[in-house]
Design a protein around this motif. Structure first.
Motif, mmCIF file in Angstrom:
data_model
loop_
_atom_site.group_PDB
_atom_site.id
_atom_site.type_symbol
_atom_site.label_atom_id
_atom_site.label_comp_id
_atom_site.label_asym_id
_atom_site.label_seq_id
_atom_site.Cartn_x
_atom_site.Cartn_y
_atom_site.Cartn_z
ATOM 1 N N GLU A 128 0.815 -1.221 0.000
ATOM 2 C CA GLU A 128 0.000 0.000 0.000
ATOM 3 C C GLU A 128 0.849 1.271 0.000
ATOM 4 N N VAL A 129 2.156 1.126 0.089
ATOM 5 C CA VAL A 129 3.059 2.288 0.091
ATOM 6 C C VAL A 129 3.686 2.425 -1.290
ATOM 7 N N GLU A 130 3.594 3.616 -1.846
ATOM 8 C CA GLU A 130 4.303 3.936 -3.087
ATOM 9 C C GLU A 130 5.589 4.676 -2.714
ATOM 10 N N VAL A 131 6.704 4.253 -3.272
ATOM 11 C CA VAL A 131 8.000 4.864 -2.958
ATOM 12 C C VAL A 131 8.447 5.713 -4.133
ATOM 13 N N GLU A 132 8.731 6.983 -3.849
ATOM 14 C CA GLU A 132 9.263 7.897 -4.867
ATOM 15 C C GLU A 132 10.675 8.299 -4.463
ATOM 16 N N ILE A 133 11.643 8.061 -5.358
ATOM 17 C CA ILE A 133 13.029 8.411 -5.113
ATOM 18 C C ILE A 133 13.396 9.620 -5.964
ATOM 19 N N ASP A 134 13.850 10.688 -5.323
ATOM 20 C CA ASP A 134 14.365 11.847 -6.035
ATOM 21 C C ASP A 134 15.885 11.819 -5.887
ATOM 22 N N ALA A 135 16.569 11.376 -6.950
ATOM 23 C CA ALA A 135 18.021 11.233 -6.903
ATOM 24 C C ALA A 135 18.675 12.572 -7.229
ATOM 25 N N THR A 136 19.241 13.192 -6.216
ATOM 26 C CA THR A 136 19.862 14.503 -6.386
ATOM 27 C C THR A 136 21.025 14.645 -5.423
ATOM 28 N N GLU A 137 22.014 15.396 -5.840
ATOM 29 C CA GLU A 137 23.150 15.661 -4.960
ATOM 30 C C GLU A 137 22.920 16.891 -4.088
ATOM 31 N N LYS A 138 21.860 17.640 -4.360
ATOM 32 C CA LYS A 138 21.614 18.873 -3.619
ATOM 33 C C LYS A 138 21.186 18.574 -2.191
ATOM 34 N N LEU A 139 21.717 19.352 -1.263
ATOM 35 C CA LEU A 139 21.305 19.253 0.125
ATOM 36 C C LEU A 139 20.095 20.157 0.318
ATOM 37 N N ILE A 140 18.927 19.555 0.259
ATOM 38 C CA ILE A 140 17.697 20.339 0.289
ATOM 39 C C ILE A 140 17.060 20.287 1.673
ATOM 40 N N ASP A 141 16.119 21.195 1.899
ATOM 41 C CA ASP A 141 15.295 21.177 3.104
ATOM 42 C C ASP A 141 14.178 20.176 2.844
ATOM 43 N N ILE A 142 14.293 18.973 3.400
ATOM 44 C CA ILE A 142 13.342 17.919 3.049
ATOM 45 C C ILE A 142 11.914 18.256 3.491
ATOM 46 N N ALA A 143 11.778 18.953 4.617
ATOM 47 C CA ALA A 143 10.435 19.315 5.076
ATOM 48 C C ALA A 143 9.801 20.335 4.131
ATOM 49 N N ALA A 144 10.565 21.355 3.762
ATOM 50 C CA ALA A 144 10.030 22.393 2.875
ATOM 51 C C ALA A 144 9.737 21.858 1.485
ATOM 52 N N GLU A 145 10.499 20.853 1.037
ATOM 53 C CA GLU A 145 10.325 20.309 -0.308
ATOM 54 C C GLU A 145 9.343 19.145 -0.345
ATOM 55 N N GLY A 146 8.736 18.813 0.792
ATOM 56 C CA GLY A 146 7.703 17.784 0.805
ATOM 57 C C GLY A 146 8.200 16.353 0.834
#
Length: 308
Positions: A128-146
């Motif tokens: 029931e879980v869909e996994v989405e992988i965003d492969a990036t080298e950028k150090l992002i704000d994970i909370a702000a980016e969802g």
């Protein structure tokens, strides 16, 4: 011009009472369904009518009917309220069992080395879980980016994050192709790198990372130079295999190429140990079941590997 939209405090108060009375055309039956007294229902309707500024029901000793204002309110309020109830059920479901979309921000190099076997077994265990992988080298704000969580080398995980180790500490290894060493020779000391072509890594902030070493227990850094710059380890690995120059990489990234003799390691006595790869997320109090399931799955897989 930007408009400001607000919902008045208590704007939804009495709506459920109104819809229930409208359905049954009875204050008494509405009260029984909602588990309150008939007087409480009457009071809720009076407050709602006062807030709206119009009578919604026509009451007699024998029946309850809707006014024109009541009919119009019902036509708009009923589907909207049903949507709110449905939205609440969806949110409640996601809060009670592993389900929904799990979004992870990860470096590209981690996907084949670490994530592919984990994701395959996790998807089988939690359909029931869909996994989405965003492969990036950028150090992002994970909370702000969802994103629900991120995966990074330990030294790049912010101190305010909750971190779960995915690997033990890693060695940074210096590697080059046999062809490169045949023409340029092997460095014997980190200082020798000044005479070598070194592949450099540009951090997400824009700075070029120095190469790190450990000499007699002391950490040292060397600013190297060379013909090639990349912002991810797989690209640097490929360039090293092609003989463009030497690369400093986390050990697991170079492992297969070393086994296949496509690369050779040098400066082994100076290889520094760095924190391993970590899964990280903002706050353990905000963990949804889908993320908790993934964390537990990671830990169980790590424990199983440790006993092999």
């Amino acid at each position: 011009m930007k408009q400001n939209f607000t919902v008045r405090q208590g704007a939804l108060d009495g709506v459920e009472a109104f819809l229930t009375v409208a359905q049954h055309r009875s204050f008494r039956r509405a009260a029984a369904e909602l588990g309150v007294t008939a007087s409480a229902i009457s009071q809720a309707i009076r407050v709602l009518e006062a807030r709206i500024g119009a009578a919604l029901f026509i009451r007699t000793t024998r029946s309850v009917g809707l006014t024109e204002a009541g009919e119009r309110f019902l036509s708009r309020a009923k589907p909207a309220f049903e949507e709110l109830v449905a939205a609440s059920e969806v949110a409640r479901g996601l809060g009670q069992r592993p389900a929904g979309l799990l979004r992870l921000s990860v470096p590209r190099a981690v996907v084949p080395v670490l994530l592919e076997p984990l994701i395959a077994s996790f998807c089988q265990a939690y359909p029931e879980v869909e996994v989405e992988i965003d492969a990036t080298e950028k150090l992002i704000d994970i909370a702000a980016e969802g994103f629900d969580a991120g995966i990074r080398l330990g030294q790049f995980v912010a101190a305010d994050m909750v971190a779960v180790a995915l690997t033990p500490p890693l060695h940074l290894v210096v590697v080059g192709s046999p062809d490169y060493f045949a023409t340029r020779g092997r460095p014997q000391h980190p200082d020798d790198l000044r005479q070598h072509a070194c592949l450099r890594w540009r951090r997400s902030g824009g700075a070029l990372a120095p190469w790190s070493f450990n000499e007699n227990g002391e950490a040292i850094e060397i600013a190297v130079s060379g013909p090639f710059i990349a912002n991810d380890f797989p690209t640097m690995l490929g360039a090293a295999v092609e003989g463009v120059g030497l690369a400093q990489l986390p050990g697991p990234i170079a492992r297969e190429a070393l086994r296949a003799k496509k690369l050779l390691q040098v400066l082994e006595p100076f290889a520094p140990v760095v924190p391993g790869v970590f899964l990280y997320y903002p706050d353990r109090r905000q963990i949804m079941p889908k993320l908790r399931a993934f964390i537990d799955h990671v830990k169980s897989r790590s424990a199983a590997k440790g006993t092999e």
